[in-house]
Design a protein around this motif. Structure first.
Motif, PDB file in Angstrom:
ATOM      1  N   PRO A 164       0.833  -1.213   0.000  1.00  0.00           N
ATOM      2  CA  PRO A 164       0.000   0.000   0.000  1.00  0.00           C
ATOM      3  C   PRO A 164       0.859   1.250   0.000  1.00  0.00           C
ATOM      4  O   PRO A 164       1.916   1.281   0.620  1.00  0.00           O
ATOM      5  N   PRO A 165       0.442   2.292  -0.714  1.00  0.00           N
ATOM      6  CA  PRO A 165       1.249   3.511  -0.776  1.00  0.00           C
ATOM      7  C   PRO A 165       1.397   4.177   0.586  1.00  0.00           C
ATOM      8  O   PRO A 165       2.423   4.760   0.896  1.00  0.00           O
ATOM      9  N   ALA A 166       0.362   4.103   1.420  1.00  0.00           N
ATOM     10  CA  ALA A 166       0.480   4.666   2.762  1.00  0.00           C
ATOM     11  C   ALA A 166       1.172   3.649   3.663  1.00  0.00           C
ATOM     12  O   ALA A 166       0.950   2.441   3.546  1.00  0.00           O
ATOM     13  N   ARG A 167       2.008   4.151   4.552  1.00  0.00           N
ATOM     14  CA  ARG A 167       2.726   3.256   5.450  1.00  0.00           C
ATOM     15  C   ARG A 167       1.808   2.840   6.593  1.00  0.00           C
ATOM     16  O   ARG A 167       1.616   3.579   7.557  1.00  0.00           O
ATOM     17  N   VAL A 168       1.238   1.666   6.459  1.00  0.00           N
ATOM     18  CA  VAL A 168       0.313   1.145   7.455  1.00  0.00           C
ATOM     19  C   VAL A 168       1.004   0.018   8.208  1.00  0.00           C
ATOM     20  O   VAL A 168       1.347  -1.014   7.619  1.00  0.00           O
ATOM     21  N   LEU A 169       1.211   0.222   9.497  1.00  0.00           N
ATOM     22  CA  LEU A 169       1.852  -0.807  10.307  1.00  0.00           C
ATOM     23  C   LEU A 169       0.884  -1.955  10.552  1.00  0.00           C
ATOM     24  O   LEU A 169      -0.271  -1.739  10.936  1.00  0.00           O
ATOM     25  N   ILE A 170       1.353  -3.169  10.345  1.00  0.00           N
ATOM     26  CA  ILE A 170       0.576  -4.359  10.678  1.00  0.00           C
ATOM     27  C   ILE A 170       1.489  -5.336  11.396  1.00  0.00           C
ATOM     28  O   ILE A 170       2.717  -5.207  11.367  1.00  0.00           O
ATOM     29  N   SER A 171       0.908  -6.310  12.054  1.00  0.00           N
ATOM     30  CA  SER A 171       1.724  -7.310  12.739  1.00  0.00           C
ATOM     31  C   SER A 171       2.399  -8.214  11.717  1.00  0.00           C
ATOM     32  O   SER A 171       1.885  -8.437  10.612  1.00  0.00           O
ATOM     33  N   ALA A 172       3.564  -8.729  12.093  1.00  0.00           N
ATOM     34  CA  ALA A 172       4.289  -9.648  11.205  1.00  0.00           C
ATOM     35  C   ALA A 172       3.452 -10.877  10.903  1.00  0.00           C
ATOM     36  O   ALA A 172       3.462 -11.398   9.782  1.00  0.00           O
ATOM     37  N   GLY A 173       2.696 -11.347  11.908  1.00  0.00           N
ATOM     38  CA  GLY A 173       1.855 -12.521  11.697  1.00  0.00           C
ATOM     39  C   GLY A 173       0.765 -12.259  10.680  1.00  0.00           C
ATOM     40  O   GLY A 173       0.489 -13.098   9.816  1.00  0.00           O
ATOM     41  N   LYS A 174       0.133 -11.079  10.762  1.00  0.00           N
ATOM     42  CA  LYS A 174      -0.919 -10.741   9.803  1.00  0.00           C
ATOM     43  C   LYS A 174      -0.345 -10.558   8.401  1.00  0.00           C
ATOM     44  O   LYS A 174      -0.935 -10.995   7.413  1.00  0.00           O
ATOM     45  N   PHE A 175       0.822  -9.920   8.333  1.00  0.00           N
ATOM     46  CA  PHE A 175       1.465  -9.758   7.022  1.00  0.00           C
ATOM     47  C   PHE A 175       1.753 -11.115   6.397  1.00  0.00           C
ATOM     48  O   PHE A 175       1.477 -11.349   5.209  1.00  0.00           O
ATOM     49  N   MET A 176       2.296 -12.022   7.198  1.00  0.00           N
ATOM     50  CA  MET A 176       2.675 -13.319   6.644  1.00  0.00           C
ATOM     51  C   MET A 176       1.449 -14.137   6.255  1.00  0.00           C
ATOM     52  O   MET A 176       1.469 -14.874   5.256  1.00  0.00           O
ATOM     53  N   ALA A 177       0.370 -13.998   7.007  1.00  0.00           N
ATOM     54  CA  ALA A 177      -0.849 -14.734   6.667  1.00  0.00           C
ATOM     55  C   ALA A 177      -1.390 -14.306   5.314  1.00  0.00           C
ATOM     56  O   ALA A 177      -2.013 -15.100   4.596  1.00  0.00           O
ATOM     57  N   GLY A 178      -1.128 -13.042   4.925  1.00  0.00           N
ATOM     58  CA  GLY A 178      -1.639 -12.554   3.656  1.00  0.00           C
ATOM     59  C   GLY A 178      -0.612 -12.531   2.540  1.00  0.00           C
ATOM     60  O   GLY A 178      -0.935 -12.113   1.418  1.00  0.00           O
ATOM     61  N   ALA A 179       0.613 -12.953   2.816  1.00  0.00           N
ATOM     62  CA  ALA A 179       1.662 -12.934   1.797  1.00  0.00           C
ATOM     63  C   ALA A 179       1.309 -13.903   0.662  1.00  0.00           C
ATOM     64  O   ALA A 179       0.867 -15.021   0.899  1.00  0.00           O
TER      65      ALA A 179
END
Length: 378
Positions: free
Chosen positions: A241-256
């Motif tokens: 996403p163009p905006a820097r949105v912090l998310i948890s590493a676990g959530k990021f990996m679940a959606g990778a």
């Protein structure tokens, strides 16, 4: 000191090793007791108490007292021994990686230096223990311990009476776990011939994981580090996403979206295939609100139902994922080495209570293990 028992059929090799590793110990009698303690660790079955070590290496009735004085109160430098051991190990074969791993040493009572209540995630319970942090060189398929730090909770560094009783030097102050691990990295960097090899460690149960990773990055140290799933990251790859949105590493990996089939190879040559999900991330800046660190590759092995397991982060973004995933196996190799040192080399058997004594014992145990694995086993 009485008659000393040889180790196996190669006492000449042991003598040469001892002469090299303990050469900076100034007094000749201390060097003799160093070799005796080393011999005892190698040949004494079962518990490695000072009395049992003395019984197996000397016929002198005062050997136990002399060994106890040597390891607990004699003023010899353990740091120089570990430095010599590092050079000796690298002389056997260049290291391919470094590993940092924690060791839990259960203790009864409250008088052993650094003892505190600690929740051990592997045992899933709180223990009364000392917490050590070991640095290992990957020499072939062997993890060789070459330095240690004893974690001292704040009460041990702030209480004058506790410090005096345990003989904690004035220069030793409280440092969080991640800070002590970075200190180990700096020490190895100054000592080793191959300071550019990657570092592998697991910080998945440690809130300081982000500051530790930033510390490694700013040292330009290649790393593969286990992360807690709650750590906050910024997506950094294509489609982020163009905006820097912090998310948890676990959530990021679940959606990778990227899932690769990789071939994992251990240091001893075992291989297997697995599936790995990965993506590029950045870590937000530290307390000074500086620029984000990275980009890094966040990755995890995935189960058959597509769930990510242990999360890892690396700055080795241009190296093959097979190679990076293979490096994660060094965590279990270091754990196996620690189990062997506990079982066969007396890692947790030190009976003394002093700060110098703990480091003396760990230097001697490390020397015995390195000798057995690299000089005898080969």
């Amino acid at each position: 000191m009485g008659e000393t028992s040889p180790v196996g059929n190669d006492s000449t090799t042991l003598t040469a090793f001892s002469d090299e590793v303990f050469s900076d110990i100034r007094r000749a009698d201390q060097r003799r007791w160093a070799r005796a303690y080393l011999s005892g660790l190698l040949i004494t079955p079962g518990n490695k108490s000072v009395r049992r070590l003395a019984h197996h290496v000397s016929s002198s009735p005062t050997a136990a007292q002399s060994l106890r004085q040597f390891v607990s109160t004699s003023p010899w430098g353990w740091d120089s021994v570990m430095s010599k051991l590092t050079r000796w190990a690298e002389g056997c074969k260049p290291a391919s990686a470094w590993t940092i791993h924690r060791v839990v040493i259960p203790k009864s009572g409250e008088r052993s230096v650094g003892v505190h209540r600690y929740f051990d995630p592997l045992a899933s319970r709180t223990l009364n223990c000392q917490l050590g942090i070991g640095a290992f060189l990957s020499i072939g398929s062997v993890q060789v311990p070459v330095d240690w730090r004893l974690y001292l909770p704040a009460p041990w560094t702030e209480d004058t009476q506790l410090r005096r009783r345990a003989r904690i030097p004035d220069t030793v102050q409280y440092r969080p776990l991640g800070g002590q691990m970075l200190d180990l990295v700096d020490t190895l960097t100054s000592r080793t011939a191959r300071s550019s090899v990657p570092l592998v460690t697991d910080m998945s149960d440690t809130p300081e994981a982000d500051s530790f990773v930033r510390g490694l990055s700013r040292r330009e140290r290649g790393f593969v580090v286990g992360l807690p799933s709650y750590l906050r990251v910024w997506p950094a790859g294509d489609g982020a996403p163009p905006a820097r949105v912090l998310i948890s590493a676990g959530k990021f990996m679940a959606g990778a979206r990227s899932v690769d089939s990789v071939r994992v190879t251990t240091e001893d040559g075992r291989q297997w295939s697995t599936r790995v999900r990965s993506g590029l991330v950045r870590l937000p800046g530290g307390r000074a609100a500086g620029p984000p660190d990275g980009p890094f590759r966040l990755f995890a092995e995935v189960t058959e139902d597509e769930r990510p397991e242990q999360l890892w982060i690396t700055n080795l973004t241009h190296r093959p994922l097979d190679e990076i995933m293979s490096l994660t196996t060094l965590r279990s190799s270091a754990a196996d080495s620690i189990d062997t040192m506990k079982r066969d080399f007396g890692l947790g058997d030190f009976e003394g209570r002093s700060f110098p004594g703990w480091y003396h014992h760990m230097a001697l145990v490390s020397s015995a293990y390195a000798y057995q694995q690299l000089a005898v086993s080969d």
